[in-house]
Each structure stands twice: as C-alpha cells, then as structure tokens.
Design a protein around this motif. Structure first.
Motif, short mmCIF file in Angstrom:
data_model
loop_
_atom_site.label_atom_id
_atom_site.label_comp_id
_atom_site.label_asym_id
_atom_site.label_seq_id
_atom_site.Cartn_x
_atom_site.Cartn_y
_atom_site.Cartn_z
N ARG A 407 0.85 7.19 -12.46
CA ARG A 407 0.92 5.90 -13.13
C ARG A 407 0.50 4.74 -12.21
O ARG A 407 0.62 3.58 -12.57
CB ARG A 407 2.34 5.64 -13.63
N GLY A 408 0.10 5.05 -10.95
CA GLY A 408 -0.42 4.02 -10.04
C GLY A 408 0.50 3.71 -8.89
O GLY A 408 0.20 2.82 -8.09
N TYR A 409 1.53 4.38 -8.85
CA TYR A 409 2.46 4.17 -7.74
C TYR A 409 2.00 5.01 -6.57
O TYR A 409 1.19 5.93 -6.73
CB TYR A 409 3.88 4.54 -8.15
N ALA A 410 2.53 4.66 -5.31
CA ALA A 410 2.17 5.38 -4.11
C ALA A 410 3.44 5.60 -3.30
O ALA A 410 4.41 4.87 -3.43
CB ALA A 410 1.15 4.61 -3.28
N VAL A 411 3.38 6.58 -2.43
CA VAL A 411 4.51 6.92 -1.57
C VAL A 411 4.07 6.67 -0.14
O VAL A 411 3.01 7.19 0.29
CB VAL A 411 4.92 8.38 -1.75
N VAL A 412 4.85 5.82 0.57
CA VAL A 412 4.54 5.46 1.96
C VAL A 412 5.43 6.30 2.84
O VAL A 412 6.66 6.33 2.66
CB VAL A 412 4.76 3.97 2.20
N GLN A 413 4.78 6.93 3.80
CA GLN A 413 5.52 7.79 4.71
C GLN A 413 5.25 7.37 6.13
O GLN A 413 4.13 6.96 6.47
CB GLN A 413 5.10 9.26 4.52
N THR A 414 6.27 7.49 6.96
CA THR A 414 6.16 7.18 8.37
C THR A 414 5.49 8.36 9.05
O THR A 414 5.34 9.43 8.43
CB THR A 414 7.55 6.91 8.97
N PRO A 415 5.16 8.21 10.31
CA PRO A 415 4.52 9.33 10.99
C PRO A 415 5.38 10.58 11.03
O PRO A 415 4.85 11.68 11.09
CB PRO A 415 4.27 8.77 12.39
N ASP A 416 6.67 10.41 11.01
CA ASP A 416 7.52 11.61 11.04
C ASP A 416 7.67 12.25 9.68
O ASP A 416 8.39 13.23 9.51
CB ASP A 416 8.89 11.27 11.64
N GLY A 417 7.03 11.73 8.64
CA GLY A 417 7.05 12.33 7.31
C GLY A 417 8.10 11.77 6.40
O GLY A 417 8.16 12.12 5.21
N SER A 418 8.99 10.88 6.87
CA SER A 418 10.03 10.31 6.03
C SER A 418 9.44 9.23 5.14
O SER A 418 8.44 8.61 5.50
CB SER A 418 11.18 9.77 6.87
N VAL A 419 10.06 9.07 3.96
CA VAL A 419 9.56 8.08 3.00
C VAL A 419 10.10 6.73 3.38
O VAL A 419 11.31 6.59 3.63
CB VAL A 419 10.00 8.45 1.56
N THR A 433 1.26 6.38 6.33
CA THR A 433 0.45 7.18 5.41
C THR A 433 0.84 6.82 3.98
O THR A 433 2.03 6.84 3.62
CB THR A 433 0.68 8.67 5.59
N VAL A 434 -0.17 6.49 3.22
CA VAL A 434 0.08 6.11 1.82
C VAL A 434 -0.45 7.25 0.92
O VAL A 434 -1.66 7.53 0.97
CB VAL A 434 -0.59 4.76 1.47
N ARG A 435 0.42 7.82 0.16
CA ARG A 435 0.05 8.98 -0.70
C ARG A 435 -0.13 8.46 -2.12
O ARG A 435 0.77 7.88 -2.71
CB ARG A 435 1.12 10.05 -0.70
N LEU A 436 -1.32 8.72 -2.63
CA LEU A 436 -1.65 8.27 -3.96
C LEU A 436 -1.61 9.45 -4.92
O LEU A 436 -1.32 10.59 -4.54
CB LEU A 436 -3.04 7.64 -3.96
N ALA A 437 -1.92 9.17 -6.17
CA ALA A 437 -1.94 10.27 -7.15
C ALA A 437 -2.97 11.29 -6.76
O ALA A 437 -2.80 12.49 -7.01
CB ALA A 437 -2.23 9.73 -8.56
N SER A 438 -4.00 10.85 -6.10
CA SER A 438 -5.03 11.77 -5.67
C SER A 438 -5.49 11.30 -4.30
O SER A 438 -6.15 10.25 -4.18
CB SER A 438 -6.21 11.79 -6.65
N GLY A 439 -5.05 12.01 -3.29
CA GLY A 439 -5.48 11.70 -1.93
C GLY A 439 -4.48 10.83 -1.19
O GLY A 439 -3.45 10.42 -1.75
#
Length: 456
Positions: A407-419, A433-439
C-alpha cells in the motif's frame, strides 16, 4: 434203661432166685456143676440197673416193676392231635391220635366215663386235646397211654388261636404292604405248589397257559391237608425259592372246610413265605376262604383260577395293546412330520427365503444412499474447509507486513536488522535500509525530526 432204677421193687413169690453162670475168671465152656450153680441170692442183687452185669443180672420181673414205678412218676400231659382211628368196645375206646404237623402217632385208651363226658362221639379227622398218662403193664411189658380227659377243639378255639397269631404276626410286620414283592411282568418259569392230581393244579396251569402259551411250570405236588402238610409245603417252597429260573411261586389248593385249610395258617409256613426271596402268590380255597397265608403272601388270588390270570399277562390283550401302541406311535410320528412340514413351508414362504437376493438389494440401496450421503457430506465439509482456508489466507494476507508495503508503506531497518520506529533513535549520517514493497533502498540520515504525520 436209666441206672437210677433201684432194687426195692417187690418181687412176685415165684420169681427165680438163682441163675446159672460161669465162675468168675474162667474161660471156655462151663462144667455141668458150674451151670447148675446159682449166681446170686436176692439179697445180692444190684441196687441199680447200671450195676447189673452178665454174671449178676436182674430178674425180668424186677426190671418190669422198676419201669412201672418209673413211668408212674411221670406227670400227665395235655396234648393236641387229630383222631385218625376210633375203635369202640364195651367199656373201653381205643383211639389213635396223630400229630398235626409231623408223622407221629400214639394209641390212647379211654374208659367209658371219659367217653360219656363228650357231647358227641369222636369221629375221624376231629381235633382234640387230651390229658395223657403213661402206664407200663408189668405182665406183658407193654407201654400204653391212658386218656384221663378228652376235649374236642371247637371252631371257636381255633379262631381264637388264629386271631392271636394274626395279631402277633401283624405286629412283627409280616402283613406290611411295603414289604411285599411285586410280581414279574412276564415270568419265564412259574413254581406251583399244590396237591397231587388236584383241580387247583389244572386250573392254574390251564388258565395261565391259555393267557400266555409260552409260560413254563415247575410243579411240586405235596399233601395240602392233614398232618405234615405244612412241613411238606415249606420244603417245596424252599426248594423252588433256591431255583434261580423260577420267577414266581404259586401255592394253590381248592376249597374245603375250615379245618382242612388250617395248614395254610401254620406259623412256620407263614414265616417261610415271608422269608422267601421269590414273590409268592396265595391261591387257597374260594373267595370267602382267607387263611393267614393270604395276608403274608405278596399277592392274594381269590381262587386258583384267579392265580392263573394274575401271574401272566393275556397274550390277546398284550397284542391289542401292542397294536394300539403301534397305531398311536404311527399317529404321533405322522403328526410330527406333518407339523414339521408345515413349519418348513412357512419358513420357506418368508421373503428372506422366497427372494433371498431381496435382502442384498435392500442393503445395496442402503449402501448407495449412505455412499451418496457420505460423498455429499465430505464434499460439503471440503468446501467449507476451503472457504475457511481462503478466508484465513485473506486475513493473514491483510495482516502481513507485505500487504502494508504494497500500500506504499516502507520498513526502515538499522544496520543490525532491527526496525526503526522512532526517528530520535536515528543518528545523522547513519546508514539505514528502507524496505519497500518491491526492493530495498540504502539511505543516509541527513537529519531527524519529532514531527508526527499530519503536523506542520
């Protein structure tokens, strides 16, 4: 003779006073002088009979007188017997009495005064009781019996004796029906005790043979009246009772006077019948004649003819019963077969046997119906489960982070993988790292802010 005879008996005047004898101690023939010499004088005679010797004997008259004295001391005795001979003289009557049971008789001398007391003259066959006194006649050496009193035995006396005997035997249990032995159904051999060439024998044999031709007889002909008859019947009874092949014993006699049947009320005979192992049938006289044997015997027959009918079955009746039994058996078997046939027809007419495949067809229809219902139920359950799974999948997809990203939201993760959920936790220059619906995207933090969405 008894040695107690003494020498005090009187001697006749002309008695011999001497006897010729041999001299004591000598053997061989005596000399004429020895033979003529007297043996002993009267004063030298032995006192007792046991003391006499061939050399010193008694005179005959002394023995006769001693016997006379000895017999005179014997008391008188009342005896009972049957008169078999009467010899009436002018003033003396000579009567011969016979024992009622055994072969024993005695001559009795009765004087006129004794005979005058009788209400009626004595007759042969009469039963009497008489007081007898023994007497030894010295002159002839004859022993005789003197009757001092004679009394006829009346019917009342006999009946009283029989009644006493009947009560005594009844108290001992000889008449008890529980002790009587049953007759065999079909005797092979019948023992018959009866008189010689009697009508009773003919009646029993003829009637029994007419009823059952195969019956066999073991006949014993004995006296059935008078002295010794009871003993003779007892002997024949015991002989037949010992024979294993004899199945039943019949004691038969024709009718007669009351006195003629007294032998069959003899106590010894009654006890012998009671002790016999073989069943005994009493067939004495006519219907009204009832000696005590009728009460002791296992079966009482009213007459010898009745006995012949009782001991064996009637062959004609048995054949008739056999025919009736055979007919009844045939009817019973026929009825049973007919009933079983009807039952079998009823069973065969039932649908289960008339159309045995009908039960299978019904079960096949039930099986098809149950199979259809099971298939429908399984299909319905499968569809419902598929719908549930689809709904659950949709709910899971709606709640998954990927759907949010789509739906257009993204998940931001730190270098250690935590959100990263709070901007204040990010540092400027930090690589995120910003995780999108694709990529995904890699970004550097250039600045942070605490402003919430929708705020200016």
């Amino acid at each position: 003779m008894d040695s107690s005879f003494s020498a005090d008996a009187a001697f006749p005047p002309n008695a011999e006073s001497a006897r010729a004898s041999h001299a004591p101690g000598q053997q061989g023939a005596a000399s004429p002088h020895d033979a003529a010499a007297p043996r002993s004088s009267p004063a030298q005679l032995p006192e007792k009979a046991g003391e006499t010797t061939p050399e010193n004997p008694w005179p005959l008259s002394k023995l006769s007188h001693a016997l006379h004295g000895y017999v005179q001391k014997a008391p008188a005795a009342w005896v009972e017997g049957q008169v078999i001979e009467v010899n009436q003289r002018a003033r003396v009557c000579y009567v011969t009495l016979r024992d009622l049971q055994e072969e024993a008789s005695v001559n009795v001398t009765l004087f006129q005064k004794e005979m005058a007391r009788l209400e009626r003259p004595l007759e042969q066959g009469s039963r009497v009781v008489v007081s007898l006194k023994a007497d030894f006649y010295v002159k002839t050496g004859r022993l005789s019996m003197l009757g001092r009193d004679i009394r006829p035995v009346g019917l009342g006396d006999l009946l009283e004796r029989l009644e006493r005997l009947r009560r005594a035997l009844a108290d001992e249990g000889l008449f008890d029906p529980a002790r009587k032995k049953p007759l065999p159904v079909l005797p092979h051999r019948v023992g018959l005790i009866t008189g010689r060439n009697s009508d009773a024998e003919k009646d029993v044999v003829r009637n029994a043979t007419n009823r059952w031709p195969g019956v066999q007889f073991e006949i014993r002909e004995v006296p059935v009246q008078g002295a010794g008859s009871a003993r003779a019947v007892i002997g024949a009874l015991e002989e037949l009772d010992r024979m294993a092949e004899v199945d039943v014993i019949v004691i038969a006699r024709g009718g007669g006077a009351f006195e003629d049947l007294l032998s069959f009320s003899d106590e010894a005979l009654l006890r012998a019948v009671f002790a016999a192992d073989t069943p005994v049938v009493s067939a004495i006289g006519h219907e009204n004649d009832q000696p005590l044997l009728d009460h002791v015997a296992d079966v009482r027959a009213s007459t010898p003819t009745d006995a012949g009918k009782r001991i064996v079955p009637d062959v004609q009746d048995e054949r008739l019963r056999l025919s009736q039994a055979r007919s009844a058996l045939d009817r019973a078997v026929g009825t049973m077969i007919e009933r079983e046939q009807q039952g079998l027809a009823t069973v065969r007419s039932r649908p289960v046997l008339a159309q045995p495949d009908g039960m299978i067809l019904v079960r096949e229809e039930d099986l098809d119906r149950w199979r259809t219902r099971a298939w429908s139920a399984a299909s319905s359950l499968t569809l419902r489960a598929q719908d549930s799974v689809a709904q659950m999948r949709a709910r899971v997809r709606a709640l998954s982070p990927q759907q949010t990203l789509d739906r257009g939201y993204a998940v931001v993760q730190t270098p250690d993988g935590s959100v990263l959920t709070d901007a204040t936790r990010a540092e400027v220059g930090q690589w995120l790292t910003v995780r999108l619906a694709s990529g995904e995207l890699g970004v550097d933090v250039t600045g942070t802010s605490t402003r919430r969405p929708g705020e200016h």
